[in-house]
Design a protein around this motif. Structure first.
Motif, PDB file in Angstrom:
ATOM      1  N   GLU A   1      -6.691   4.048   3.538  1.00 19.73           N
ATOM      2  CA  GLU A   1      -6.428   2.609   3.127  1.00 19.73           C
ATOM      3  C   GLU A   1      -4.752   2.167   3.571  1.00 19.73           C
ATOM      4  N   LEU A   2      -3.744   2.858   3.884  1.00 23.22           N
ATOM      5  CA  LEU A   2      -2.041   2.755   4.614  1.00 23.22           C
ATOM      6  C   LEU A   2      -2.681   3.412   6.024  1.00 23.22           C
TER       7      LEU A   2
ATOM      8  N   GLN B   1      -7.889   7.164  -1.508  1.00 21.80           N
ATOM      9  CA  GLN B   1      -8.331   6.497  -0.657  1.00 21.80           C
ATOM     10  C   GLN B   1      -7.818   5.839  -0.712  1.00 21.80           C
ATOM     11  N   SER B   2      -6.048   5.574  -0.939  1.00 21.15           N
ATOM     12  CA  SER B   2      -5.044   4.876  -1.144  1.00 21.15           C
ATOM     13  C   SER B   2      -4.409   5.075   0.057  1.00 21.15           C
ATOM     14  N   GLN B   3      -4.698   6.455   0.484  1.00 17.55           N
ATOM     15  CA  GLN B   3      -4.041   7.105   1.904  1.00 17.55           C
ATOM     16  C   GLN B   3      -4.444   6.892   2.997  1.00 17.55           C
TER      17      GLN B   3
ATOM     18  N   SER C   1      -8.354   8.552  -6.263  1.00 18.15           N
ATOM     19  CA  SER C   1      -7.932   6.800  -5.763  1.00 18.15           C
ATOM     20  C   SER C   1      -6.279   7.368  -5.020  1.00 18.15           C
ATOM     21  N   TYR C   2      -5.913   8.312  -5.000  1.00 20.72           N
ATOM     22  CA  TYR C   2      -4.872   9.221  -4.092  1.00 20.72           C
ATOM     23  C   TYR C   2      -5.652   8.824  -2.637  1.00 20.72           C
TER      24      TYR C   2
ATOM     25  N   GLN D   1       2.004   1.515  -3.792  1.00 23.33           N
ATOM     26  CA  GLN D   1       1.161   2.349  -4.221  1.00 23.33           C
ATOM     27  C   GLN D   1       0.628   3.667  -3.877  1.00 23.33           C
ATOM     28  N   VAL D   2       0.621   3.939  -2.598  1.00 23.74           N
ATOM     29  CA  VAL D   2       0.325   5.469  -2.988  1.00 23.74           C
ATOM     30  C   VAL D   2       1.401   6.573  -3.243  1.00 23.74           C
TER      31      VAL D   2
ATOM     32  N   LYS E   1       0.661  -1.209  -0.046  1.00 21.82           N
ATOM     33  CA  LYS E   1       0.104  -0.349  -0.035  1.00 21.82           C
ATOM     34  C   LYS E   1       0.616   1.626  -0.129  1.00 21.82           C
TER      35      LYS E   1
ATOM     36  N   LEU F   1       0.109   6.708  -6.557  1.00 14.84           N
ATOM     37  CA  LEU F   1      -0.667   7.136  -6.864  1.00 14.84           C
ATOM     38  C   LEU F   1      -0.275   8.631  -6.635  1.00 14.84           C
TER      39      LEU F   1
END
Length: 490
Positions: free
Chosen positions: A466-467, A462-464, A459-460, A428-429, A425, A432
Motif C-alpha cells: 500500500e505504501l 499489505q502495508s508495504q 499485515s506487514y 504504519q509500516v 502509511k 508492523l
C-alpha cells in the motif's frame, strides 16, 4: 434623365449588398487568478484574451527531459517521439493543414501565367462573319499578309494576369483563417505529444513499481519459509501440529501465486509501452525503484492560472476562435462588391510566320465590379453559420479553460492528501515491521501461535504494498500535474 435613374438604381443595389448582421456580443468569462482561490471570480484577462503580455513563456516551464530524471525513461520518450504511430499520423495531418496554408499564402497577389494556343475557325458562307470576311478580301487597304485564309488559323503566345483587389479585407481574413487553423492543428499535435510522454512515464513507473513489489514479496516468502522451518521443528518436538505446517505452506504458495500475477501484469504493461514506442513486444530496460524526489522534478504548489496558457488544448481553442473570427469577416465581406482587374498581352496572328512580329502584338485590359444580388439568401445563410461557429468556438474555449483549471485544481488537492496518506502509511509500516520481529521472537519461544505470525507478516506485506501504491500515485499525480499545466510536449 433615364441614365441617371440607372446610376441611382445601381448605387442602391451596391449599398444594399453591403448590409450585414451584427454578431452576438460575448460576455467575458471570469477565471480565478490562482488555483488556491477555488470559487473566486477574479477576472484574469491574460487567460481570457490569450494576451502575450500575461503569458508565461514556454521556456519558464521545464522541458520533459529536465522534469523526468531517469535516463532510461528519457530514452523511451526519445524513441516514442520518432516511432509513435499517433505522432506520425498527427504529423501527416499537420502537413495536410500546411497545404491549405500554402494555398492562401499568395491569395492576395495577382495571378500571372503564360498562355500558348493555336486553333482554326471556319465560318459558314451564309453567316455574318463568313460574308464579312469574304468581302474584306477585296479591300484595297489590305496587303498580302493581311488577307484572311479560309478556314482561319489562330496562333497566340502571351501572358495573362488576374488580380482581385482586397478592398474589404476578405482575402486577408481568408489567409488569417488558414493560418489559425494550421496553428490549431500544430497545437493538436503538441497535445498528442504531451499525452504520449505522460502515458510512457506512467507505464514506466508502473513497471518499476511491479519490480519493487516482486522484491518485497520474495522477502516475505523468505520470512514465511523461516517460519515454516520453526513450525516444522516445533511439530517434531511436539509443540505444534500438522495443521500449522499446512497453513504455513499454504501462505507460501499464495505469495508465489502473487508473484506470477505481478509478472503477468509486467508483460501486459510492457506490451502497452511497446505499442507507444512503435515496436513489437520486447523487454523494457528500466531502473530500480527510487524515492519520488529522484524520479521527477518538484513542481511548485502556488501555481498562477496564467500557466494554463502553456496547455496545447487551450492554445488550440484560441486558434480555432481566431479562425472563426476571420471566417466571420469573410462571410460579411461576401456582401460587398468584388473588384477584379484582368489583363492579357501577347502575339496573335492567323499565319505562324507572322506571329512574332511587332505588328502582331495584342493586349486587353479591363476591370470588373461584381455585386451579389440574387444569391443573397446563400450569403445570409453563410453569415448565420459563421456567427454560430464563432459563438460555438468561444464556448468551446470557455469549456476548455474551465476543464483545465478544474483538472489542475483537483490534482493539487490530491497531492496534499497523498502527502498525508504517505506519512500515515510510513508510520504504519514501521510499526508492523516491529510486530513481525516481535511475533517471530514470541513464536520461537512458544509464547505466540503460528496464526499470530501469519497475521503479522500479512499485515506487514499489505502495508508495504500500500505504501508503494501511494508512492506510485504521487508519481502519477506529479506526471499528470506537469501535463495539466502545459508540460510534456516542449
Amino acid at each position: 434623365m433615364k441614365q441617371n435613374n440607372y446610376v441611382i438604381a445601381l448605387l442602391l443595389i451596391l449599398v444594399s449588398s453591403c448590409q450585414f448582421h451584427r454578431p452576438l456580443q460575448q460576455e467575458k468569462m471570469k477565471v480565478p487568478a490562482s488555483f488556491s482561490e477555488g470559487q473566486s471570480t477574479t477576472t484574469n484577462d491574460s487567460i481570457y484574451q490569450g494576451d502575450e503580455s500575461g503569458k508565461i513563456q514556454q521556456s519558464e516551464l521545464k522541458s520533459w527531459n529536465v522534469f523526468y530524471r531517469d535516463t532510461l525513461l528519457k530514452n523511451c520518450i526519445d524513441s516514442a517521439l520518432i516511432a509513435n504511430y499517433d505522432l506520425r499520423i498527427a504529423y501527416q495531418r499537420l502537413q495536410q493543414s500546411r497545404a491549405g496554408l500554402v494555398y492562401t499564402r499568395g491569395i492576395r497577389l495577382p495571378d500571372f501565367g503564360i498562355n500558348l494556343g493555336t486553333g482554326v475557325r471556319k465560318f459558314g458562307d451564309y453567316s455574318i462573319d463568313g460574308v464579312g470576311n469574304y468581302d474584306t478580301q477585296f479591300s484595297p487597304n489590305l496587303n498580302e499578309n493581311q488577307r484572311l485564309p479560309n478556314p482561319v488559323p489562330d496562333f497566340y503566345a502571351g501572358v495573362y494576369s488576374s488580380w482581385e483587389i482586397d478592398a474589404w479585407g476578405k482575402l486577408k481574413n481568408k489567409k488569417q483563417a488558414a493560418l489559425s487553423k494550421y496553428l490549431a492543428t500544430e497545437e493538436a499535435q503538441n497535445l498528442i505529444t504531451a499525452n504520449v510522454v505522460s502515458e510512457i512515464a506512467q507505464l514506466y513507473y508502473s513497471l518499476m513499481l511491479f519490480d519493487k513489489k516482486i522484491e518485497i514479496i520474495r522477502e516475505s516468502i523468505l520470512l514465511q519459509e523461516n517460519a515454516l522451518l520453526i513450525c516444522e521443528a516445533q511439530k517434531a518436538s511436539g509443540k505444534n501440529n500438522e495443521l500449522a505446517v499446512e497453513i504455513m505452506q499454504s501462505e507460501i504458495l499464495t505469495l508465489k501465486t502473487m508473484l506470477l500475477e505481478i509478472e503477468q501484469q509486467i508483460i501486459a504493461t510492457e506490451n502497452q509501452l511497446n505499442i507507444l514506442l512503435g515496436r513489437y513486444p520486447q523487454n523494457i530496460l528500466r531502473s530500480n525503484w527510487k524515492p519520488e524526489t529522484e524520479m521527477t522534478d518538484t513542481l511548485a504548489v502556488n501555481i498562477p492560472s496564467e500557466v494554463l496558457l502553456n496547455r496545447p488544448d487551450i492554445r488550440e481553442a484560441f486558434h480555432q476562435l481566431d479562425a472563426s473570427k476571420a471566417e466571420l469577416v469573410v462571410a460579411k465581406t461576401a456582401f460587398y462588391p468584388t473588384v477584379q482587374i484582368n489583363a492579357n498581352m501577347g502575339y496573335q496572328a492567323f499565319r505562324a510566320a507572322l506571329t512574332f512580329r511587332p505588328e502582331s502584338i495584342a493586349f486587353n485590359f479591363f476591370g470588373n465590379l461584381v455585386a451579389p444580388v440574387l444569391n443573397r439568401r446563400t450569403l445570409k445563410a453563410n453569415l448565420l453559420e459563421s456567427n454560430a461557429t464563432k459563438a460555438a468556438s468561444y464556448l468551446q474555449l470557455e469549456k476548455t479553460i474551465v476543464s483545465a483549471f478544474t483538472e489542475v485544481y483537483q490534482l493539487l488537492q490530491v497531492s496534499k492528501r497523498l502527502d498525508q496518506m504517505e506519512r500515515f502509511k510510513t508510520e504504519q509500516v514501521s510499526i508492523l515491521e516491529k510486530s513481525v520481529e516481535t511475533s517471530f521472537a514470541l513464536f520461537s519461544s512458544g509464547r505466540a501461535t503460528y496464526l499470530e505470525v501469519i497475521n503479522a507478516q500479512q499485515s506487514y506485506l499489505q502495508s508495504q504494498i500500500e505504501l508503494l501504491e501511494i508512492a506510485n500515485l504521487k508519481n502519477k499525480n506529479q506526471i499528470l500535474l506537469y501535463k495539466s499545466i502545459g508540460g510534456g510536449w516542449n
